[in-house]
Design a protein around this motif. Structure first.
Motif, PDB file in Angstrom:
ATOM      1  N   TRP A 101       0.827  -1.212   0.000  1.00 55.39           N
ATOM      2  CA  TRP A 101       0.000   0.000   0.000  1.00 55.39           C
ATOM      3  C   TRP A 101       0.860   1.260   0.000  1.00 55.39           C
ATOM      4  O   TRP A 101       0.704   2.133  -0.857  1.00 55.39           O
ATOM      5  N   VAL A 156      -1.974   0.747  -7.023  1.00 55.74           N
ATOM      6  CA  VAL A 156      -2.352  -0.103  -5.874  1.00 55.74           C
ATOM      7  C   VAL A 156      -2.947  -1.417  -6.380  1.00 55.74           C
ATOM      8  O   VAL A 156      -2.584  -2.514  -5.933  1.00 55.74           O
ATOM      9  N   TYR A 184      -2.499  -7.587  -4.097  1.00 56.52           N
ATOM     10  CA  TYR A 184      -3.866  -7.056  -4.258  1.00 56.52           C
ATOM     11  C   TYR A 184      -4.778  -8.074  -4.936  1.00 56.52           C
ATOM     12  O   TYR A 184      -4.383  -8.718  -5.913  1.00 56.52           O
ATOM     13  N   TRP A 236      -5.246  -7.035   2.522  1.00 52.83           N
ATOM     14  CA  TRP A 236      -4.099  -7.677   1.850  1.00 52.83           C
ATOM     15  C   TRP A 236      -3.846  -8.992   2.574  1.00 52.83           C
ATOM     16  O   TRP A 236      -3.537  -8.980   3.777  1.00 52.83           O
TER      17      TRP A 236
END
Ligand code: COA
Length: 288
Positions: A36, A183, A189, A211
Motif C-alpha cells: 500500500w 495499488v 492485491y 491484503w
C-alpha cells in the motif's frame, strides 16, 4: 553482506519477501503495508525516496526506505541484527538528523537505534496493532438502498474517487486515479478482498481493502474509509465485516489493522474495536 540501491518492482517484491519470511505477530510491517505505502505514494513522492537492500548469499537480509527529509522505515531479519546498524548508518549518511518508527517489540531495531544515538519521542503520534481471529464474525448489515460488494478490476476511477472522498477531512486527498491503478496492480492485491458500500446514487460511500499474506493466514486491513456525508450509519463497520468474511473465504484465519493509538485521532480505533479487534503492541518514534 552487500548493499545495493533499489532498482524497481522486482526489488519491491524482494522487500515484501523479507517481510513475509521474517513475519511474526511482533513485526511492525505486513506485506500489505509495503504494498500500500509504496504503490499509493510512488507516483507523487517516489523522487524523494531512497531505498537500499542488503543481501548475503543471494538473500535479502535487510532493507531501508528513507523518505526524505526525515523518516526511515527499515526491516531487518532478527537473526541478522548486525544489519540494523548498517541500515541506520546508511540513513545517517543521507540525513544527519532523522527519525525512525518501529514497533516497541522489535527489540533488535530498538537496540540498534539506541546504539546509534536515537532516543524515543514520547510526544509523537503512534500506531497500535489491533488483531482479531476470524472464527466468529458478525453478519454485515447496510441501510436499505445501499449495496455491499467487492470492487471490479475495471472500476479504478470510482474506487479512487471513493478513497479521496473518505480521506479529505484535513486537506484534499492527493491520491490520483493513476495512484489507485498502481495499488490495484501491486502484489498481493485481489479485487475479491477490496470491498465497498455503493450508495443508492452509485457513489462508493465506504471502502475497506485487505491484503492477505497466504503464508501466515493473516490479512492486513489498509485502508478503510467512509465519506463524511455517510458516516455514523454503520457503513464503516459493515464494509469491514464484509471484507473480513471474504478474507476468511480466501483462507485467512486472522486479521490485523494498525490505527492511531494516541488520543489525537481516536475514531479509527473506536471503529475497529466496535468490530472485535483487540489492541496490542504500539509503534514508537525514535529521533536523532
Ligand atoms: C473511521 C471511519 C472509517 C468510520 O466510518 P463510519 O462509517 O462513520 O463508522 P460506523 O458508522 O460504522 O461506526 C461504527 C462504530 O465505530 C465507532 N466510531 C466510528 N466513528 C467514530 C468517531 N468519529 N468517534 C468515535 N467513535 C466512532 C463507534 O463505536 C461507532 O458506533 P456508533 O455509531 O453506534 O457509536 C470514518 O470516520 C473515516 O473514513 N474517517 C477518515 C478515514 C479514516 O480515519 N480511516 C481509518 C484509518 S485507519
Amino acid at each position: 553482506m552487500r548493499r545495493r540501491d533499489y532498482e524497481g518492482p522486482d526489488d519491491l517484491r524482494l522487500m515484501q519477501d523479507l517481510v513475509q519470511r521474517t513475519w511474526s505477530p511482533r513485526s511492525r510491517l505486513h506485506i500489505g503495508d509495503v504494498a500500500w505505502e509504496r504503490s499509493v505514494n510512488f507516483g507523487r513522492r517516489g523522487d524523494t525516496w531512497r531505498t537500499a537492500l542488503w543481501e548475503d548469499d543471494g538473500q535479502v537480509v535487510a532493507w531501508g526506505w528513507a523518505e526524505l527529509p526525515d523518516h526511515l522505515l527499515l526491516v531487518v531479519d532478527p537473526v541478522r541484527p548486525e544489519a540494523a546498524a548498517e541500515v541506520i548508518a546508511w540513513y545517517r549518511a543521507l540525513v544527519p538528523e532523522g527519525a525512525c518508527s518501529v514497533l516497541e517489540e522489535e527489540t533488535h531495531l530498538v537496540s540498534a537505534l539506541e546504539a546509534a544515538g536515537f532516543h524515543p519521542d514520547d510526544e509523537a503520534p503512534f500506531f497500535t496493532h489491533h488483531d482479531m481471529s476470524l472464527s466468529d464474525l458478525r453478519t454485515p448489515v447496510v441501510p436499505d438502498g445501499f449495496t455491499l460488494r467487492h470492487v471490479r478490476p475495471d472500476e479504478v476511477e470510482k474506487r479512487a474517487a471513493g478513497h479521496r472522498a473518505a480521506w479529505s477531512d484535513l486537506a484534499p486527498s492527493k491520491v490520483t486515479d493513476e495512484d489507485f491503478a498502481a495499488v490495484m496492480s501491486t502484489w498481493p492485491y485481489r479485487p475479491e478482498l477490496d470491498w465497498i458500500v455503493e450508495a443508492p446514487n452509485g457513489e462508493f460511500a465506504a471502502s475497506a481493502l485487505i491484503w492477505l499474506d497466504e503464508v501466515h493466514g493473516v490479512g492486513l486491513v489498509e485502508p478503510v474509509g467512509c465519506a463524511p456525508e455517510y458516516r455514523r450509519r454503520g457503513l464503516g463497520q459493515a464494509v469491514n465485516l464484509a471484507a473480513l468474511h471474504a478474507l476468511r473465504d480466501a483462507g485467512g484465519t486472522d486479521a490485523r489493522v494498525c490505527p492511531r493509538g494516541d488520543d489525537g485521532y481516536p475514531s479509527a480505533r473506536a471503529l475497529y474495536q466496535s468490530i472485535g479487534f483487540k489492541p496490542g503492541a504500539r509503534t514508537r518514534l525514535y529521533v536523532a
